[in-house]
Design a protein around this motif. Sequence first.
Motif, PDB file in Angstrom:
ATOM      1  N   ALA A   9     -14.973   1.285  15.055  1.00  0.00           N
ATOM      2  CA  ALA A   9     -16.230   0.541  15.113  1.00  0.00           C
ATOM      3  C   ALA A   9     -16.003  -0.973  15.154  1.00  0.00           C
ATOM      4  N   GLY A  10     -14.759  -1.405  14.966  1.00  0.00           N
ATOM      5  CA  GLY A  10     -14.443  -2.824  14.997  1.00  0.00           C
ATOM      6  C   GLY A  10     -14.575  -3.510  13.662  1.00  0.00           C
ATOM      7  N   GLN A  11     -14.808  -2.775  12.592  1.00  0.00           N
ATOM      8  CA  GLN A  11     -14.962  -3.374  11.270  1.00  0.00           C
ATOM      9  C   GLN A  11     -13.612  -3.636  10.624  1.00  0.00           C
ATOM     10  N   GLU A  12     -12.650  -2.790  10.861  1.00  0.00           N
ATOM     11  CA  GLU A  12     -11.308  -2.902  10.276  1.00  0.00           C
ATOM     12  C   GLU A  12     -10.377  -3.504  11.318  1.00  0.00           C
ATOM     13  N   GLN A  13      -9.575  -4.497  10.935  1.00  0.00           N
ATOM     14  CA  GLN A  13      -8.679  -5.166  11.880  1.00  0.00           C
ATOM     15  C   GLN A  13      -7.212  -4.810  11.647  1.00  0.00           C
ATOM     16  N   ASP A  14      -6.901  -4.137  10.578  1.00  0.00           N
ATOM     17  CA  ASP A  14      -5.514  -3.837  10.214  1.00  0.00           C
ATOM     18  C   ASP A  14      -5.095  -2.482  10.772  1.00  0.00           C
ATOM     19  N   ALA A  18      -8.293   8.105   5.106  1.00  0.00           N
ATOM     20  CA  ALA A  18      -7.735   7.904   6.450  1.00  0.00           C
ATOM     21  C   ALA A  18      -8.824   8.031   7.513  1.00  0.00           C
ATOM     22  N   THR A  19      -9.695   8.994   7.348  1.00  0.00           N
ATOM     23  CA  THR A  19     -10.790   9.166   8.308  1.00  0.00           C
ATOM     24  C   THR A  19     -11.731   7.967   8.279  1.00  0.00           C
ATOM     25  N   GLY A  20     -12.057   7.503   7.094  1.00  0.00           N
ATOM     26  CA  GLY A  20     -12.931   6.338   6.963  1.00  0.00           C
ATOM     27  C   GLY A  20     -12.332   5.086   7.580  1.00  0.00           C
ATOM     28  N   LEU A  21     -11.028   4.874   7.338  1.00  0.00           N
ATOM     29  CA  LEU A  21     -10.365   3.710   7.920  1.00  0.00           C
ATOM     30  C   LEU A  21     -10.308   3.809   9.442  1.00  0.00           C
ATOM     31  N   ALA A  30      -2.055  -1.418  11.365  1.00  0.00           N
ATOM     32  CA  ALA A  30      -0.916  -0.879  10.615  1.00  0.00           C
ATOM     33  C   ALA A  30      -1.386  -0.155   9.359  1.00  0.00           C
ATOM     34  N   GLY A  31      -2.377  -0.714   8.672  1.00  0.00           N
ATOM     35  CA  GLY A  31      -2.912  -0.069   7.477  1.00  0.00           C
ATOM     36  C   GLY A  31      -3.577   1.254   7.794  1.00  0.00           C
ATOM     37  N   VAL A  32      -4.279   1.298   8.926  1.00  0.00           N
ATOM     38  CA  VAL A  32      -4.922   2.544   9.349  1.00  0.00           C
ATOM     39  C   VAL A  32      -3.869   3.603   9.657  1.00  0.00           C
ATOM     40  N   MET A  33      -2.815   3.203  10.355  1.00  0.00           N
ATOM     41  CA  MET A  33      -1.758   4.149  10.712  1.00  0.00           C
ATOM     42  C   MET A  33      -1.008   4.645   9.478  1.00  0.00           C
ATOM     43  N   VAL A  34      -0.758   3.752   8.535  1.00  0.00           N
ATOM     44  CA  VAL A  34      -0.075   4.149   7.298  1.00  0.00           C
ATOM     45  C   VAL A  34      -0.949   5.134   6.517  1.00  0.00           C
ATOM     46  N   ALA A  35      -2.244   4.868   6.451  1.00  0.00           N
ATOM     47  CA  ALA A  35      -3.157   5.772   5.738  1.00  0.00           C
ATOM     48  C   ALA A  35      -3.181   7.146   6.403  1.00  0.00           C
ATOM     49  N   GLN A  36      -3.145   7.173   7.737  1.00  0.00           N
ATOM     50  CA  GLN A  36      -3.128   8.455   8.436  1.00  0.00           C
ATOM     51  C   GLN A  36      -1.823   9.206   8.192  1.00  0.00           C
ATOM     52  N   GLN A  37      -0.711   8.490   8.153  1.00  0.00           N
ATOM     53  CA  GLN A  37       0.564   9.144   7.874  1.00  0.00           C
ATOM     54  C   GLN A  37       0.629   9.652   6.442  1.00  0.00           C
ATOM     55  N   THR A  95       0.837  -1.200   0.000  1.00  0.00           N
ATOM     56  CA  THR A  95       0.000   0.000   0.000  1.00  0.00           C
ATOM     57  C   THR A  95       0.870   1.247   0.000  1.00  0.00           C
ATOM     58  N   LEU A  96       1.932   1.221   0.786  1.00  0.00           N
ATOM     59  CA  LEU A  96       2.827   2.364   0.860  1.00  0.00           C
ATOM     60  C   LEU A  96       3.544   2.593  -0.458  1.00  0.00           C
ATOM     61  N   THR A  97       4.055   1.526  -1.081  1.00  0.00           N
ATOM     62  CA  THR A  97       4.760   1.699  -2.352  1.00  0.00           C
ATOM     63  C   THR A  97       3.816   2.143  -3.453  1.00  0.00           C
ATOM     64  N   THR A  98       2.570   1.685  -3.413  1.00  0.00           N
ATOM     65  CA  THR A  98       1.593   2.133  -4.398  1.00  0.00           C
ATOM     66  C   THR A  98       1.335   3.628  -4.249  1.00  0.00           C
ATOM     67  N   GLY A  99       1.211   4.096  -2.997  1.00  0.00           N
ATOM     68  CA  GLY A  99       1.019   5.521  -2.744  1.00  0.00           C
ATOM     69  C   GLY A  99       2.206   6.345  -3.193  1.00  0.00           C
ATOM     70  N   LEU A 100       3.418   5.834  -2.959  1.00  0.00           N
ATOM     71  CA  LEU A 100       4.617   6.545  -3.383  1.00  0.00           C
ATOM     72  C   LEU A 100       4.718   6.595  -4.905  1.00  0.00           C
TER      73      LEU A 100
END
Length: 107
Positions: free
Chosen positions: A65-70, A56-59, A72-79, A9-14
């Motif tokens: 809400a307990g729907q997303e379990q990742d 990032a807000t959605g994630l 690390a993915g949430v933190m990466v999206a926020q960064q 996900t990070l490399t795709t964003g870069l």
Amino acid sequence: MTAIDTTHTLTTGLRSTATSTSSLSAATSAGTDESADFAETLKAMLANVNGSQQRATGLAESFEAGQEQDLAGVMVAQQQARLTFQTALQVRNKLVSAYQDIMNMPI
């Protein structure tokens, strides 16, 4: 396995950031109606910032809400959202500074 997904996900964003940067340099070197190209590039950059913030807000909300379990993915999206916002802020500051320099030039 989560670390691989996060890295992907990070490399795709870069890569998308790199292509938008290369399209900016290609647009300015093309020499055809540069003001329209710059305006479109700026609009696209702001839309990218907005999309990153919304994602990032959605994630974060789905993680709370307990729907997303990742986590690390949430933190990466926020960064990523933070970095895109900071980049847009620095571009704005440079544009304002350049405008002020031009307005203060003697004629």
